[in-house]
Write an enzyme that holds these catalytic residues in place. Structure first.
Site, short mmCIF file in Angstrom:
data_model
loop_
_atom_site.label_atom_id
_atom_site.label_comp_id
_atom_site.label_asym_id
_atom_site.label_seq_id
_atom_site.Cartn_x
_atom_site.Cartn_y
_atom_site.Cartn_z
N ASP A 31 -23.10 51.36 -30.16
CA ASP A 31 -22.07 52.17 -29.52
C ASP A 31 -22.11 51.94 -28.01
O ASP A 31 -23.18 51.94 -27.42
CB ASP A 31 -22.32 53.65 -29.84
CG ASP A 31 -21.13 54.54 -29.53
OD1 ASP A 31 -20.63 54.48 -28.39
OD2 ASP A 31 -20.71 55.31 -30.41
N ASN A 88 -17.04 61.39 -38.23
CA ASN A 88 -16.10 62.35 -37.66
C ASN A 88 -14.72 62.10 -38.27
O ASN A 88 -14.34 60.96 -38.50
CB ASN A 88 -16.02 62.20 -36.14
CG ASN A 88 -17.35 62.50 -35.47
OD1 ASN A 88 -18.03 63.45 -35.83
ND2 ASN A 88 -17.73 61.68 -34.52
N VAL A 97 -11.83 56.74 -32.04
CA VAL A 97 -11.15 55.54 -32.53
C VAL A 97 -10.64 55.82 -33.93
O VAL A 97 -11.40 56.26 -34.80
CB VAL A 97 -12.09 54.32 -32.53
CG1 VAL A 97 -11.40 53.09 -33.11
CG2 VAL A 97 -12.61 54.04 -31.13
N HIS A 101 -15.61 55.09 -39.24
CA HIS A 101 -16.89 54.56 -38.81
C HIS A 101 -17.99 55.59 -39.03
O HIS A 101 -17.76 56.78 -38.96
CB HIS A 101 -16.87 54.08 -37.35
CG HIS A 101 -16.39 55.09 -36.36
ND1 HIS A 101 -15.07 55.47 -36.25
CD2 HIS A 101 -17.05 55.79 -35.42
CE1 HIS A 101 -14.94 56.35 -35.28
NE2 HIS A 101 -16.14 56.57 -34.76
N HIS A 103 -21.70 56.79 -37.79
CA HIS A 103 -22.66 56.75 -36.69
C HIS A 103 -24.08 56.84 -37.26
O HIS A 103 -24.38 57.74 -38.06
CB HIS A 103 -22.48 57.96 -35.76
CG HIS A 103 -21.17 58.03 -35.06
ND1 HIS A 103 -21.02 57.64 -33.75
CD2 HIS A 103 -19.96 58.44 -35.49
CE1 HIS A 103 -19.75 57.83 -33.40
NE2 HIS A 103 -19.10 58.31 -34.43
#
Length: 114
Positions: A31, A88, A97, A101, A103
């Site tokens: 990230d 999220n 974004v 994805h 994390h």
């Protein structure tokens, strides 16, 4: 939209990233705005805007993303002290974004979620 998506560009090699892992279905990279000592994003190469838009046919892909995160956590030595996996969904959750994805965060105390 996928043509302009930064994660699609990274997945296709059109934008640079510090890539940690990739296979035919996903790419994992550091990230650029880390929230932990180790903060890696696991991103499907297929453009899926959010967990909200997942289809039943994406079930195996999401499972493989979690398994890739587990392996990366092992590789980074995070198993003993623990790590966090987060997806999220939407602006209020902090999704910046619009591309699904996962994390992977660890490398030190992350604090309570509650």
């Amino acid at each position: 939209m996928a043509d302009e998506c930064i994660f699609c560009k990274i997945a296709s090699g059109k934008s640079p990233a510090n890539i940690e892992y990739q296979d035919k279905d996903m790419v994992a990279f550091w990230d650029v705005n880390p929230k932990a000592k180790i903060h890696i994003l696991i991103v499907p190469k297929k453009h899926i805007s959010s967990v909200v838009t997942l289809e039943r046919t994406d079930e195996k892909l999401v499972g493989e993303m979690v398994l890739a995160a587990r392996q990366l956590a092992r590789d980074k030595g995070l198993e003993d002290d623990g790590y966090r996996l987060v997806i999220n969904a939407g602006k209020h959750a902090g999704q910046v974004v619009e591309h699904l994805h996962l994390h992977l965060m660890g490398g030190g105390p992350l604090g309570s979620m509650g």
